[in-house]
Design a protein around this motif. Structure first.
Motif, PDB file in Angstrom:
ATOM      1  N   VAL A   1       0.864  -1.178   0.000  1.00 21.76           N
ATOM      2  CA  VAL A   1       0.000   0.000   0.000  1.00 21.76           C
ATOM      3  C   VAL A   1       0.902   1.230   0.000  1.00 21.76           C
ATOM      4  O   VAL A   1       1.760   1.375   0.869  1.00 21.76           O
ATOM      5  CB  VAL A   1      -0.919   0.017   1.247  1.00 21.76           C
ATOM      6  CG1 VAL A   1      -1.760   1.278   1.267  1.00 21.76           C
ATOM      7  CG2 VAL A   1      -1.809  -1.216   1.263  1.00 21.76           C
ATOM      8  N   HIS A   2       0.723   2.080  -1.005  1.00 26.21           N
ATOM      9  CA  HIS A   2       1.582   3.256  -1.160  1.00 26.21           C
ATOM     10  C   HIS A   2       0.737   4.519  -1.259  1.00 26.21           C
ATOM     11  O   HIS A   2      -0.232   4.550  -2.006  1.00 26.21           O
ATOM     12  CB  HIS A   2       2.480   3.093  -2.390  1.00 26.21           C
ATOM     13  CG  HIS A   2       3.377   1.900  -2.284  1.00 26.21           C
ATOM     14  ND1 HIS A   2       4.557   1.926  -1.596  1.00 26.21           N
ATOM     15  CD2 HIS A   2       3.216   0.630  -2.729  1.00 26.21           C
ATOM     16  CE1 HIS A   2       5.117   0.727  -1.632  1.00 26.21           C
ATOM     17  NE2 HIS A   2       4.325  -0.082  -2.310  1.00 26.21           N
ATOM     18  N   PRO A   3       1.103   5.545  -0.516  1.00 26.04           N
ATOM     19  CA  PRO A   3       0.262   6.750  -0.467  1.00 26.04           C
ATOM     20  C   PRO A   3       0.358   7.605  -1.716  1.00 26.04           C
ATOM     21  O   PRO A   3       1.435   7.827  -2.252  1.00 26.04           O
ATOM     22  CB  PRO A   3       0.835   7.506   0.741  1.00 26.04           C
ATOM     23  CG  PRO A   3       2.264   7.079   0.823  1.00 26.04           C
ATOM     24  CD  PRO A   3       2.287   5.651   0.337  1.00 26.04           C
ATOM     25  N   GLY A   4      -0.814   8.067  -2.154  1.00 29.80           N
ATOM     26  CA  GLY A   4      -0.845   9.137  -3.136  1.00 29.80           C
ATOM     27  C   GLY A   4      -0.874  10.471  -2.411  1.00 29.80           C
ATOM     28  O   GLY A   4      -0.345  11.465  -2.878  1.00 29.80           O
ATOM     29  N   LEU A   5      -1.489  10.449  -1.204  1.00 27.43           N
ATOM     30  CA  LEU A   5      -1.631  11.665  -0.416  1.00 27.43           C
ATOM     31  C   LEU A   5      -1.626  11.309   1.069  1.00 27.43           C
ATOM     32  O   LEU A   5      -2.240  10.319   1.470  1.00 27.43           O
ATOM     33  CB  LEU A   5      -2.959  12.357  -0.773  1.00 27.43           C
ATOM     34  CG  LEU A   5      -3.306  13.648  -0.018  1.00 27.43           C
ATOM     35  CD1 LEU A   5      -2.325  14.772  -0.361  1.00 27.43           C
ATOM     36  CD2 LEU A   5      -4.734  14.074  -0.347  1.00 27.43           C
ATOM     37  N   LEU A   6      -0.914  12.098   1.861  1.00 28.71           N
ATOM     38  CA  LEU A   6      -0.964  11.994   3.322  1.00 28.71           C
ATOM     39  C   LEU A   6      -1.720  13.213   3.840  1.00 28.71           C
ATOM     40  O   LEU A   6      -1.396  14.339   3.486  1.00 28.71           O
ATOM     41  CB  LEU A   6       0.436  11.966   3.943  1.00 28.71           C
ATOM     42  CG  LEU A   6       1.389  10.842   3.545  1.00 28.71           C
ATOM     43  CD1 LEU A   6       2.689  10.947   4.337  1.00 28.71           C
ATOM     44  CD2 LEU A   6       0.774   9.475   3.746  1.00 28.71           C
ATOM     45  N   VAL A   7      -2.732  12.954   4.683  1.00 28.04           N
ATOM     46  CA  VAL A   7      -3.542  14.015   5.279  1.00 28.04           C
ATOM     47  C   VAL A   7      -3.484  13.819   6.778  1.00 28.04           C
ATOM     48  O   VAL A   7      -3.709  12.707   7.275  1.00 28.04           O
ATOM     49  CB  VAL A   7      -5.012  13.933   4.803  1.00 28.04           C
ATOM     50  CG1 VAL A   7      -5.817  15.088   5.366  1.00 28.04           C
ATOM     51  CG2 VAL A   7      -5.099  13.919   3.294  1.00 28.04           C
ATOM     52  N   SER A   8      -3.214  14.880   7.539  1.00 31.19           N
ATOM     53  CA  SER A   8      -3.044  14.736   8.976  1.00 31.19           C
ATOM     54  C   SER A   8      -3.756  15.823   9.768  1.00 31.19           C
ATOM     55  O   SER A   8      -3.879  16.959   9.318  1.00 31.19           O
ATOM     56  CB  SER A   8      -1.547  14.777   9.326  1.00 31.19           C
ATOM     57  OG  SER A   8      -1.346  14.673  10.732  1.00 31.19           O
ATOM     58  N   SER A   9      -4.171  15.438  10.955  1.00 28.09           N
ATOM     59  CA  SER A   9      -4.547  16.402  11.978  1.00 28.09           C
ATOM     60  C   SER A   9      -3.313  17.254  12.265  1.00 28.09           C
ATOM     61  O   SER A   9      -2.189  16.757  12.212  1.00 28.09           O
ATOM     62  CB  SER A   9      -4.961  15.635  13.243  1.00 28.09           C
ATOM     63  OG  SER A   9      -4.857  16.453  14.391  1.00 28.09           O
ATOM     64  N   PRO A  10      -3.502  18.534  12.607  1.00 26.73           N
ATOM     65  CA  PRO A  10      -2.345  19.371  12.929  1.00 26.73           C
ATOM     66  C   PRO A  10      -1.785  19.119  14.335  1.00 26.73           C
ATOM     67  O   PRO A  10      -0.741  19.670  14.678  1.00 26.73           O
ATOM     68  CB  PRO A  10      -2.895  20.795  12.810  1.00 26.73           C
ATOM     69  CG  PRO A  10      -4.354  20.656  13.091  1.00 26.73           C
ATOM     70  CD  PRO A  10      -4.755  19.296  12.582  1.00 26.73           C
ATOM     71  N   ALA A  11      -2.449  18.291  15.142  1.00 25.05           N
ATOM     72  CA  ALA A  11      -1.909  17.976  16.479  1.00 25.05           C
ATOM     73  C   ALA A  11      -0.520  17.364  16.313  1.00 25.05           C
ATOM     74  O   ALA A  11      -0.300  16.548  15.407  1.00 25.05           O
ATOM     75  CB  ALA A  11      -2.837  17.014  17.218  1.00 25.05           C
ATOM     76  N   ILE A  12       0.410  17.754  17.159  1.00 23.77           N
ATOM     77  CA  ILE A  12       1.809  17.349  17.009  1.00 23.77           C
ATOM     78  C   ILE A  12       1.954  15.831  16.942  1.00 23.77           C
ATOM     79  O   ILE A  12       2.690  15.305  16.117  1.00 23.77           O
ATOM     80  CB  ILE A  12       2.673  17.957  18.139  1.00 23.77           C
ATOM     81  CG1 ILE A  12       2.794  19.468  17.923  1.00 23.77           C
ATOM     82  CG2 ILE A  12       4.048  17.305  18.199  1.00 23.77           C
ATOM     83  CD1 ILE A  12       3.442  20.227  19.062  1.00 23.77           C
TER      84      ILE A  12
END
Length: 168
Positions: A50-61
């Motif tokens: 499984v390889h990411p096209g996009l990483l999306v994250s919460s801004p929490a550290i």
């Protein structure tokens, strides 16, 4: 052009520190074990091809740091991680909003966030399959749809669940 099938990889942040000097919850950092467990989770995802096209994250550290571990493991540019404040302290409606806003050109999206929202989202999208997504846990979902905007109840099936050494 036929749309590509969608994969959503939900990753709960790694184990975090509870320090007295931290003023707000969003400032909590990963513990040493959190970094190690996140690395193990990223390696497991790679083994599943499984390889990411996009990483999306919460801004929490702690969530962003977990995303950084994955980015490093995959050679994904850290400055390309998309931060979405709506993921922090989100329930299912807020998380669905973030997912439905994704561009259809993205086939595989990794989303880094928090409980109970991620556990609730997995159960909403798949039906009841998960009691508790532990820290550094991964729920890889195959969405039975062509457009992110169509994400909804029971539109997905788990392709794999990863919890490291912790029970679900």
């Amino acid at each position: 052009v036929d749309p590509l099938p969608k994969k959503l990889i939900l990753v709960r942040h790694g184990k975090s520190l509870y320090d007295d000097y931290i003023r707000t919850d969003s400032e909590r950092h990963l513990a040493g074990r959190g970094y190690k467990d996140a690395e193990d989770a990223a390696l497991h995802c790679k083994k599943q091809d499984v390889h990411p096209g996009l990483l999306v994250s919460s801004p929490a550290i702690r969530a962003f740091s977990t995303a950084m571990v994955f980015a490093n493991e995959y050679g994904y540019p850290a400055d390309q991680i998309l931060l979405k404040s709506a993921i922090y302290e989100a329930g299912v409606p807020q998380l669905l909003y973030v997912i439905r806003e994704l561009a259809d050109v993205e086939e595989t999206v990794f989303l880094f966030g928090h409980n109970p929202g991620l556990t609730d989202l997995v159960n909403y999208l798949c039906g009841p399959v998960l009691y508790h997504l532990p820290t550094s846990g991964v729920a890889a979902l195959d969405l039975q749809l062509d457009h992110w905007n169509d994400a909804g109840e029971k539109c997905a099936k788990p392709s794999f669940l990863y919890s490291g050494h912790k029970p679900f």
